[in-house]
Design a protein around this motif. Structure first.
Motif: not given
Length: 542
Positions: A435-436, A442-444, A449-450, A468-469
């Motif tokens: 999911r990350a 998608k640019g989110q 990160a969450a 960081d991602v």
């Protein structure tokens, strides 16, 4: 109940023997009692027996050979691990990868066996005369067949690109298969997995059976491959939010050795103790687990020897220079150093991770000690790096042992055959990482990160922010969390990142020999040569 799937596999061999014998009797005039696919599958139990052949293939993927062959899909020669016993071996030397490579050849064979079995299930389940208890039971059986077929096409497309799609039983000789595109294979897998996630059961009948959550997990990955970010996020979310069942990361000590607290033993260490892998025994992050048994015919597939410890662990017990006798013990295990994690896996990825539970001495053993007095050292002294003066010393005898691959307490105290645990095919932490990855696509990045921070919170690792991602961070996180679990070769190939990651983080001979063409593997020459009625074009530059 845990032994049920292996017993079913044994029964399968009897069924296949009967089918084989009946096919040899085609010259007999009297055929009304023949055992054929038209009358072999008339009730749920018979379909279970055929489906068991697919579960058997999953066992074989994890434990059917010796030396390094079972590690191929897990990332042999990539950024995660390599063969430390000689630099001239294939996947240390990527120039040796060619259409005659036996590892990729058997990969194709396994997937098409799975497709054949699945097509038989899907087709036969829809015939008249089958004694179903309900339409839901029938649809769940078809869904299980479609799950494995979609799974197989994902396995083929990620590695080879497009491969021929076979969507029904092949009942006569066929030598004119046509290669589909990679996107068509992913779309075909997606359709199968959509049906599977809709019709599979939420809970497993017994350990090892696939469920809705397993289908949605794979669907998330296939959607990422198709750049359907929203579809990928939705599929992963159904696993994470409870729609597909009550799954959650384990956060407290559990299982067979939960009361041991020495050397930093913790929740992550618990995940890999024998007896701790299945959801049915309390592990709520276990989504799909390949089943292995001690002292059961077929339970370990390869000669009764569970090779995971032998393959991944070092040869400290053979290190006579440090006072060892060459006799393995219960506490040392009997590693054969067939596969060694890379420097990137053992060290670099742990920079800036604080007191990450996945990097404690119990989870990754880095300290090894003299077994006898070896002047100027004494028994029990730490073996220093300066003592490792030859390549064999550090490539074979002393390197970090990851606890997920072995144990200090073997069944019967036997280090050679005494580590038999079940293998995670899908674990919930990977669903979060998928999911990350979709959020990143998608640019989110903050949402990516969450999801990573949920894993970090369990690991007591520093939290990160969206800045960081990137895909490299996610691939490193997959290594920290899933080394030896994820099928790394498939991950890197689907992303087109195999060349890039190996050239930066691989073992030196692999770095120097990897080429851009290796982002896809060669179609086995056997497949091309046998398809005489049509041309199956080889991947570029092979």
């Amino acid at each position: 109940m845990k032994k049920h799937i292996n017993i079913t596999i044994i029964l399968l061999s009897s069924l296949l023997t009967l089918v084989s014998c009946s096919e040899q009797d085609f010259l007999k005039e009297e055929r009304k009692d023949a055992f054929t696919t038209e009358n072999a599958f008339l009730n749920k139990a018979q379909f279970e027996t055929l489906l068991a052949s697919n579960y058997r293939l999953i066992q074989e993927i994890y434990n059917s050979g010796d030396v390094d062959s079972d590690v191929w899909a897990l990332g042999l020669g990539t950024d995660v691990c390599f063969w430390p016993l000689g630099d001239d071996r294939v996947y240390n030397d990527w120039s040796l990868v060619n259409p005659f490579d036996t590892y990729t050849d058997r990969w194709v064979s396994w997937q098409y066996q799975m497709i054949r079995n699945s097509n038989t299930v899907i087709d036969a389940a829809q015939k008249e005369g089958v004694a179903w208890n309900s339409d839901a039971e029938r649809d769940a059986t078809i869904a299980e067949g479609k799950f494995f077929r979609g799974f197989a096409y994902r396995n083929l497309a990620n590695i080879f690109g497009g491969m021929p799609i076979v969507d029904s039983p092949v009942t006569s000789a066929k030598v004119d298969f046509v290669r589909n595109t990679r996107e068509e294979c992913w779309e075909f897998a997606k359709k199968d997995l959509e049906f599977a996630r809709t019709n599979l059961n939420t809970t497993a009948k017994y350990p090892g059976k696939v469920t809705k959550a397993a289908a949605d997990h794979l669907l998330s990955e296939v959607n990422i491959s198709l750049k359907d970010w929203d579809g990928a996020i939705a599929a992963a979310t159904r696993v994470i939010d409870g729609t597909d069942g009550d799954y959650k990361l384990m956060t407290g000590r559990f299982g067979t050795r939960k009361n041991e607290t020495d050397k930093g033993k913790n929740i992550y260490w618990d995940l890999f103790r024998m007896g701790n892998q299945n959801y049915e025994t309390g592990n709520k992050e276990a989504i799909w687990v390949a089943q292995f048994e001690d002292n059961l015919n077929g339970g370990t597939v390869k000669s009764g020897r569970p090779i995971v410890e032998r393959t991944w662990w070092n040869r400290i017990w053979l290190f006579k220079k440090a006072g060892y006798t060459g006799v393995a013990s219960d506490s040392t295990g009997r590693g054969a150093s067939f596969v060694r994690p890379t420097t990137h896996a053992n060290y670099t990825i742990w920079n800036n991770t604080g007191n990450d539970l996945r990097n404690t001495e119990a989870v990754i053993k880095r300290k090894f000690y003299f077994a006898k007095d070896v002047a100027p050292y004494f028994k029990g002294d730490l073996i220093p790096k300066s003592f490792l003066t030859t390549a064999a010393d550090s490539l074979q005898n002393v390197y970090p042992n990851w606890s997920k691959f072995g144990t200090d307490k073997h069944i019967g105290g036997i280090p050679d055959n005494g580590y038999i645990r079940d293998f995670y095919v899908i674990r919930l932490s990977e669903t979060y990482l998928l999911r990350a990855e979709a959020y990143l696509g998608k640019g989110q990045k903050d949402l990516a990160a969450a999801d990573i921070n949920i894993i970090h919170t369990r690991a007591q690792s520093p939290l990160i922010t969206g800045t960081d991602v990137d895909i490299d961070y996610i691939l490193d996180e997959r290594m920290r969390e899933l080394l030896g679990e994820e099928w790394r070769m498939l991950t890197l190939c689907r992303l087109g990142k195999l060349y890039d990651r190996v050239s930066r983080f691989g073992y030196a001979p692999a770095k120097n020999s990897i080429q851009l063409k290796n982002n896809l593997f060669p179609i086995p020459q056997r497949v091309i040569d046998g398809n005489v009625g049509a041309v199956i074009k080889q991947n570029p530059d092979y």
